[in-house]
Design an enzyme around this catalytic site. Structure first.
Site, PDB file in Angstrom:
ATOM      1  CD  GLU A   1      37.222 -39.952  -8.825  1.00  0.00           C
ATOM      2  OE1 GLU A   1      38.116 -39.320  -8.253  1.00  0.00           O
ATOM      3  OE2 GLU A   1      36.653 -40.932  -8.308  1.00  0.00           O
TER       4      GLU A   1
ATOM      5  CD  GLU B   1      38.060 -44.945  -9.853  1.00  0.00           C
ATOM      6  OE1 GLU B   1      38.034 -44.702  -8.637  1.00  0.00           O
ATOM      7  OE2 GLU B   1      38.685 -44.252 -10.675  1.00  0.00           O
TER       8      GLU B   1
HETATM    9  C1  BGP Z   1      39.189 -42.349  -7.015  1.00  0.00           C
HETATM   10  C2  BGP Z   1      40.325 -42.250  -7.999  1.00  0.00           C
HETATM   11  C3  BGP Z   1      41.212 -43.434  -8.070  1.00  0.00           C
HETATM   12  C4  BGP Z   1      41.329 -44.256  -6.804  1.00  0.00           C
HETATM   13  C5  BGP Z   1      40.071 -44.328  -5.983  1.00  0.00           C
HETATM   14  C6  BGP Z   1      40.238 -44.894  -4.588  1.00  0.00           C
HETATM   15  O1  BGP Z   1      38.898 -41.092  -6.533  1.00  0.00           O
HETATM   16  O2  BGP Z   1      39.836 -42.044  -9.306  1.00  0.00           O
HETATM   17  O3  BGP Z   1      42.421 -43.024  -8.633  1.00  0.00           O
HETATM   18  O4  BGP Z   1      42.477 -44.048  -6.128  1.00  0.00           O
HETATM   19  O5  BGP Z   1      39.432 -43.092  -5.861  1.00  0.00           O
HETATM   20  O6  BGP Z   1      40.785 -43.931  -3.734  1.00  0.00           O
HETATM   21  P1  BGP Z   1      42.018 -44.216  -2.786  1.00  0.00           P
HETATM   22  O7  BGP Z   1      43.091 -44.729  -3.665  1.00  0.00           O
HETATM   23  O8  BGP Z   1      42.344 -42.921  -2.185  1.00  0.00           O
HETATM   24  O9  BGP Z   1      41.567 -45.229  -1.811  1.00  0.00           O
END
Ligand code: BGP
Length: 514
Positions: free
Chosen positions: A215, A410
């Protein structure tokens, strides 16, 4: 890269399934999954000094530091006020989620066997920089750390699983924050490149797919986590300029990493990774449409730079209009132009509505963002709006813009799961995936998008990045651990485990069975 083709089956209809070799799999990140925070000679990464919480800000997540006078202090976890001379401090009475996380460090064989049982073709993980260079600035890498990932990759290949490796997923060594100026410091490029040189050499026969920065656009939203930038260390400077200077260094580093990875293994592919924040205008008022376009550019500017190898005109104009003086060395732009990424990967969780004037409009949480609530779509337990069609919109936008293969690295539903009789009835998660997979399919077969693969986020429960909770669960596999690290860490298959397994074994065509 294989192109997507429409196959007419023997019944004369269009084949319902994804292209051959589609990378179905799951995604994780070392700081949220691995644990073993000091094992095997590992150093402290920026996440290792962030404390846990019980979510929803009831207990704030904080950073523990020891100050120059020997006293200890807990500060805002985004690192907005780190005094000079402070060193990281691990308080033994405090819970730090990254320290054990899901304990992949000790469970990797068991976990990879479970991924293999689901039929994974790809497993996304990050290498924790501090396992290889504990402080970032050592001369020699840490052999024990290198050996750990050798074992992990070997285990993946044993089952025919292709590792997809993020070089940096919110894990810079804390030393680079406290004794350098994070990514604002040009020296950090050299340290990162040394790390990249080591890992791409060591794993040239084991890793074919790399992502440079997770990201990459997120530095503007969380400068500490992505860039190791602490606001109060830049007193008197324009902090937006600091962020874009650090970004410039990451762009140069990403281009050099792409160059090096290709030199080590000419067959490897290197991708950028962006947060796909898909913005809809809240109304059809031209002002709202313009706002949505501008907000989209505020994330596209990063992928535009990494894909086209040059800063887009609108970003250069912003630098000029806002008086941002970004220092570039003689060959920087040439390097960026010469080594663009091979493919575009992204995270997608939800879409967001935006308006020129959002006063009085209901807001909700989004991935590292706050959005206007869209009245037409539901939200998750954490307020993230669920929008499968938004995934298709995102795929089409990105493919039309870049014409490079795309990889969804993701996506998923963070939900509260209940373990009953050794399993979780997570039909809600199945419904979420089912709807998103159909839109992926539509994007491929109706819009001509070249989609390489899909790795669901947190394929096994892990620590949430935004809330540091374990109870915000994404996995097909339940892990018995709570928000404060209590539990057996035993793994249990959820209902979605068998469902995903069936999706993979039929290459998605089961989605279309009655
Ligand atoms: C993205 C990140 C991840 C992951 C995901 C879900 O922004 O790359 O590391 O954590 O989001 O977010 P969260 O864990 O806050 O639910």
């Amino acid at each position: 890269m294989k192109m997507n083709i429409i196959i007419i089956n023997d019944k004369g209809g269009i084949q319902m399934g994804f292209k051959e070799g589609f990378f179905w799999g799951g995604a994780t990140a070392a700081n949220q999954y691995e644990g073993g925070y000091l094992s095997g000679g590992k150093g402290l990464a920026i996440q290792d000094v962030i404390t846990g919480g019980d979510g929803r800000n009831n207990i704030p997540r904080r950073m523990a530091l020891k100050l120059a006078d020997g006293s200890t202090k807990f500060i805002d976890r985004r690192g907005t006020e780190v005094p000079d001379g402070a060193v990281p401090y691990v308080d033994e009475n405090t819970y730090y989620p990254s320290h054990v996380a899901t304990d992949f460090y000790h469970h990797y064989k068991e976990d990879i066997a479970l991924f293999a049982e689901m039929g994974f073709k790809s497993f996304r993980l990050s290498i924790n920089w501090t396992r290889i260079f504990p402080n970032g600035d050592e001369k020699e890498p840490n052999e024990e750390g290198l050996k750990f990932y050798d074992d992990v990759f070997d285990e993946c290949h044993k089952y025919g699983i292709e590792p997809l490796v993020t070089m940096s997923h919110y894990e810079p060594p804390i030393n680079l924050v406290l004794n350098y100026d994070g990514w604002y410091d040009r020296e950090v490029i050299d340290m990162f490149i040394k790390y990249v040189d080591v890992i791409t050499d060591r794993y040239k026969d084991k890793v074919k797919y790399w992502l440079t920065f997770n990201e990459v656009d997120s530095m503007i939203r969380h400068p500490y986590t992505t860039g190791g930038l602490v606001r109060d260390r830049f007193e008197g400077k324009n902090f937006t300029e600091v962020i874009f200077q650090a970004m410039h260094h990451q762009f140069v580093a990403s281009a050099l990493a792409t160059k090096i990875a290709h030199e080590k293994n000419p067959d490897c592919k290197v991708g950028c990774m962006l947060t796909k924040l898909t913005y809809y205008p809240y109304t059809c008022k031209p002002e709202d449409v313009l706002q949505a376009q501008q907000d989209m550019r505020s994330t596209y500017c990063y992928s535009d730079t990494q894909v086209f190898g040059e800063y887009p005109a609108y970003l250069l104009t912003k630098f000029k209009n806002e008086g941002l003086n970004i220092k570039m060395e003689e060959h920087d732009l040439e390097i960026m132009k010469k080594y663009p990424v091979d493919f575009v990967s992204f995270s997608y969780y939800s879409s967001s509505c935006v308006a020129k004037d959002d006063a009085g409009l209901k807001k909700t949480a989004a991935n590292t963002n706050i959005a206007i609530k869209n009245p037409y779509i539901p939200s998750s337990d954490w307020g993230w709006q669920i929008d499968p069609i938004g995934l298709r919109v995102s795929l089409v936008d990105l493919y039309d813009r870049y014409r490079k293969p795309l990889f969804i690295v993701e996506n998923g539903l963070g939900a509260k799961d209940e373990l009953v009789n050794g399993t979780v009835d997570d039909q809600y998660r199945i419904d979420y995936f089912d709807a998103h997979f159909r839109e992926m399919y539509n994007a491929i077969y109706e819009d001509g998008v070249d989609l390489m693969g899909y790795t669901s986020w947190g394929c096994i429960d892990l620590v949430s990045e935004s809330t540091k909770q374990m109870s915000k669960r994404y996995g097909f596999i339940y892990v018995d651990a709570d928000d404060l690290g209590n539990g057996t860490y035993k793994r249990y298959k959820k209902k979605s485990f068998d469902w995903y397994k069936h999706v993979i074994e039929t290459n998605g065509s089961c989605l279309f069975e009655d």
